[in-house]
Scaffold this active site. Structure first.
Site, short mmCIF file in Angstrom:
data_model
loop_
_atom_site.label_atom_id
_atom_site.label_comp_id
_atom_site.label_asym_id
_atom_site.label_seq_id
_atom_site.Cartn_x
_atom_site.Cartn_y
_atom_site.Cartn_z
N GLU A 116 4.58 -4.93 -3.38
CA GLU A 116 5.01 -4.92 -1.98
C GLU A 116 3.77 -4.53 -1.18
O GLU A 116 3.32 -3.38 -1.26
CB GLU A 116 6.17 -3.93 -1.80
CG GLU A 116 7.00 -4.21 -0.58
CD GLU A 116 6.53 -3.41 0.62
OE1 GLU A 116 5.68 -3.96 1.37
OE2 GLU A 116 7.00 -2.30 0.80
N GLU A 152 -4.07 -6.16 9.31
CA GLU A 152 -3.12 -5.05 9.37
C GLU A 152 -3.88 -3.80 9.84
O GLU A 152 -4.80 -3.34 9.16
CB GLU A 152 -2.53 -4.82 7.97
CG GLU A 152 -1.43 -3.79 7.96
CD GLU A 152 -0.81 -3.59 6.57
OE1 GLU A 152 -1.56 -3.47 5.59
OE2 GLU A 152 0.43 -3.55 6.50
P1 NDP Z 1 -3.93 1.73 -1.20
O1 NDP Z 1 -3.35 0.40 -1.45
O2 NDP Z 1 -5.31 2.00 -1.65
O3 NDP Z 1 -3.00 2.85 -1.86
C1 NDP Z 1 -1.71 2.68 -2.38
C2 NDP Z 1 -1.58 3.44 -3.70
O4 NDP Z 1 -2.38 2.85 -4.71
C3 NDP Z 1 -2.04 4.88 -3.63
O5 NDP Z 1 -1.24 5.68 -4.46
C4 NDP Z 1 -3.45 4.77 -4.15
O6 NDP Z 1 -3.99 5.97 -4.57
C5 NDP Z 1 -3.28 3.79 -5.27
N1 NDP Z 1 -4.49 3.10 -5.68
C6 NDP Z 1 -5.66 2.95 -5.02
N2 NDP Z 1 -6.53 2.20 -5.74
C7 NDP Z 1 -5.87 1.85 -6.87
C8 NDP Z 1 -6.23 1.05 -8.02
N3 NDP Z 1 -7.41 0.46 -8.11
N4 NDP Z 1 -5.32 0.90 -9.00
C9 NDP Z 1 -4.11 1.46 -8.92
N5 NDP Z 1 -3.72 2.23 -7.86
C10 NDP Z 1 -4.59 2.41 -6.86
O7 NDP Z 1 -3.81 2.07 0.30
P2 NDP Z 1 -4.73 3.10 1.12
O8 NDP Z 1 -4.08 4.38 1.14
O9 NDP Z 1 -6.15 3.11 0.64
O10 NDP Z 1 -4.73 2.44 2.53
C11 NDP Z 1 -5.62 1.36 2.80
C12 NDP Z 1 -4.98 0.40 3.76
O11 NDP Z 1 -3.90 -0.22 3.12
C13 NDP Z 1 -4.37 1.05 4.97
O12 NDP Z 1 -5.31 1.19 5.97
C14 NDP Z 1 -3.29 0.12 5.33
O13 NDP Z 1 -3.77 -0.90 6.17
C15 NDP Z 1 -2.88 -0.48 4.04
N6 NDP Z 1 -1.64 0.09 3.50
C16 NDP Z 1 -0.56 -0.69 3.46
C17 NDP Z 1 0.62 -0.21 2.97
C18 NDP Z 1 1.83 -1.07 2.93
O14 NDP Z 1 2.90 -0.60 2.55
N7 NDP Z 1 1.72 -2.31 3.30
C19 NDP Z 1 0.77 1.16 2.51
C20 NDP Z 1 -0.45 1.92 2.56
C21 NDP Z 1 -1.59 1.38 3.05
P3 NDP Z 1 -4.78 6.85 -3.45
O15 NDP Z 1 -3.78 7.26 -2.46
O16 NDP Z 1 -5.28 7.97 -4.19
O17 NDP Z 1 -5.84 5.96 -2.90
#
Ligand code: NDP
Length: 481
Positions: free
Chosen positions: A257, A388
């Protein structure tokens, strides 16, 4: 003349017992990480350190997956009715501890208490109640097919709805007879760890739910672990693609998602005052940190001026500030990094020639805050119309005909949600048929219900969460001929 205003109405934090240091929740116990490495989690509204959180490395992930594997046999062998009892118990405890959960969610994530109290936490409990109800009906849910659990599920969630995303992942997995290892986002681990305590309180057998904290590398190790049967991820499209590559060639099941850039489309016969509320809810709810946020507003040209005038008036009444104040509409941005990203994209919007509007509002000196922002004069090629932003920033564009609205709305790599505002039922159906979005709201926006499937098209991912579809994502269905 003195301006009338609300008095401060802060929610007390006394109900929450934030510990100095937390453990990983593995096999029913809180344990320290093998590396002994910790990071600090903060309150984004004050920048105060709240607690030290363990960083799970490969050894810890391995321990968590082993615990989940060991627990799986017995959990899957329980009757659906027995599993339901545990899930119902979790749901009731979530309700009993609702205030504590809501306060902690706002302290760690920055969202207004009125949202965590009235939206997030009630929906979390509703998800557990809903899926508890499915646990003993798996034999009837999919006629002609027998449902079997998948096994050990690796679940990775983002920071925008920490508890809600946890419930979307854990409730259907447990109902289906799976066990889980869940990683919350780095910036918002506290309510997931409180949920671990709730699992203990509910007497859930050890190893059925495991919570491992850490940053990206922890998530990576979890996704790559050999003994994981399913990966479920919510987060950015970029990381989603990386996970898809990591899972390719294995027999792990996957649901993603990902991001969105939803169109909220207002026709000239729409009830404008209600539409303005829907626009505000669509983009300023949770500071715009919403994957399905209505971040692109398409207004029929003949009403654009009137509608934008009304929207600006409404924006001036939004109250930004302390997330724990019950009057607050717009709380803190989740992290410094996210604030920087929003600032950068807003700067690009200005450079590209869009017209920026922000109402006058006092920004607190400490913490991460960004004022509600509306861009007009936006064109399809602008980055603020394509990317986004994940913040309280709305890009406004216009259209003349329904066909033009559809073409413009679909002009995005994403396809998670959309909104249509019109008095005509036939037009709603015509639009819903043509919009490439997993969810289309009519005369409302950002409505969630556990019975309703949610998920994306195109780069917004695949698989559905919620409803019977969400249950199916945690089951292997076999023909019963
Ligand atoms: P991420 O996609 O990086 O984070 C989502 C989850 O994945 C977190 O638990 C993160 O850990 C984890 N994660 C990060 N890198 C990896 C990897 N290589 N393998 C497995 N898991 C991983 O989102 P961010 O928090 O970095 O946000 C970045 C951008 O993403 C935001 O600016 C926003 O635009 C977008 N975003 C979109 C979302 C949505 O629902 N559509 C939700 C959140 C963000 P950790 O938190 O430690 O990085």
């Amino acid at each position: 003349m003195a301006k009338w205003d609300y008095s401060a109405a802060p929610e007390s934090t006394e109900i929450v017992d934030v510990r100095d240091t937390y453990g990983l929740f593995i096999d029913g116990q809180f344990v320290g990480p093998a590396s002994n490495d910790y990071f600090k989690t903060i309150n984004p509204a004050t920048e105060e350190v709240l607690a030290a959180i363990p960083i799970a490395g490969e050894t810890d992930i391995d321990n968590a997956v082993r615990a989940a594997r060991k627990a799986f046999k017995k959990w899957a062998a329980l009757s659906g009715g027995e599993r339901a009892k545990y899930i119902f118990r979790i749901a009731r405890i979530l309700q009993e501890r609702a205030r504590e959960l809501a306060v902690l969610e706002s302290m760690n994530g920055g969202k207004p208490i009125k949202e965590s109290r009235d939206v997030d936490v009630p929906l979390v409990a509703a998800h557990f109640f809903y899926y508890a109800g499915w646990a003993d009906k798996l034999d009837y849910a999919f006629p002609g097919r027998r449902a079997e659990p998948l096994g050990v599920c690796a679940q990775i969630i983002p920071w925008n709805f920490p508890l809600l995303m946890l419930s979307w992942k854990i409730a259907p997995a447990l109902a289906g007879g799976n066990t889980v290892v869940l990683k919350p986002a780095e910036t918002t681990p506290l309510t997931a760890l409180l949920f671990a305590d709730i699992c203990r309180q509910a007497g859930l057998p050890p190893g059925v739910v495991n919570i491992v904290t850490g940053a990206g590398p922890t998530g990576q190790a979890l996704v790559r672990h050999d003994d994981v049967d399913k990966v479920a991820f919510t987060g950015s499209t970029e990381v989603g693609k990386e996970i898809q590559r990591a899972v390719a060639g294995t027999d792990k099941e996957l649901t993603l998602e990902l991001g969105g850039k939803a169109a909220n489309i207002i026709f000239d016969d729409a009830p404008l005052d209600q539409a303005v509320e829907g626009i505000v809810n669509g983009i300023f709810f949770n500071q715009g940190h919403v994957c399905c946020a209505g971040s692109r507003l398409f207004v029929q040209e003949s009403i654009a001026e009137r509608l934008i005038g009304k929207l600006k008036q409404r924006l001036a009444t939004l109250r930004l500030g302390d997330p724990l104040d019950k009057n607050t509409d717009i709380g803190a941005i989740n992290s410094r990094d996210q604030l920087e990203k929003i600032r950068k994209l807003v700067g690009i919007g200005v450079e590209e020639g869009a017209e920026l509007y922000q109402p006058a509002c006092d920004i607190p000196e400490r913490g991460f805050f960004f004022p509600p922002t509306v861009f007009t004069g936006v064109s399809q090629s602008h980055r603020i119309a394509q990317e986004e932003i994940f913040g309280p920033v709305l890009s406004v564009m216009t259209f003349r005909t329904p066909a033009e609205a559809v073409t413009k709305a679909n002009n995005t790599p994403f396809g998670l949600s959309a909104g249509v505002w019109t008095e005509k039922g036939s037009r709603i159906l015509w639009m819903a048929d043509r919009l490439q979005a997993g969810v289309v709201w009519a005369n409302t926006f950002n409505r969630f219900d556990p019975t309703s499937p949610f998920g994306g098209y195109k780069e917004s991912g695949f698989g559905r969460e919620g409803g019977r579809h969400g249950l199916e994502a945690y089951l292997r269905l076999k023909e019963t001929t």
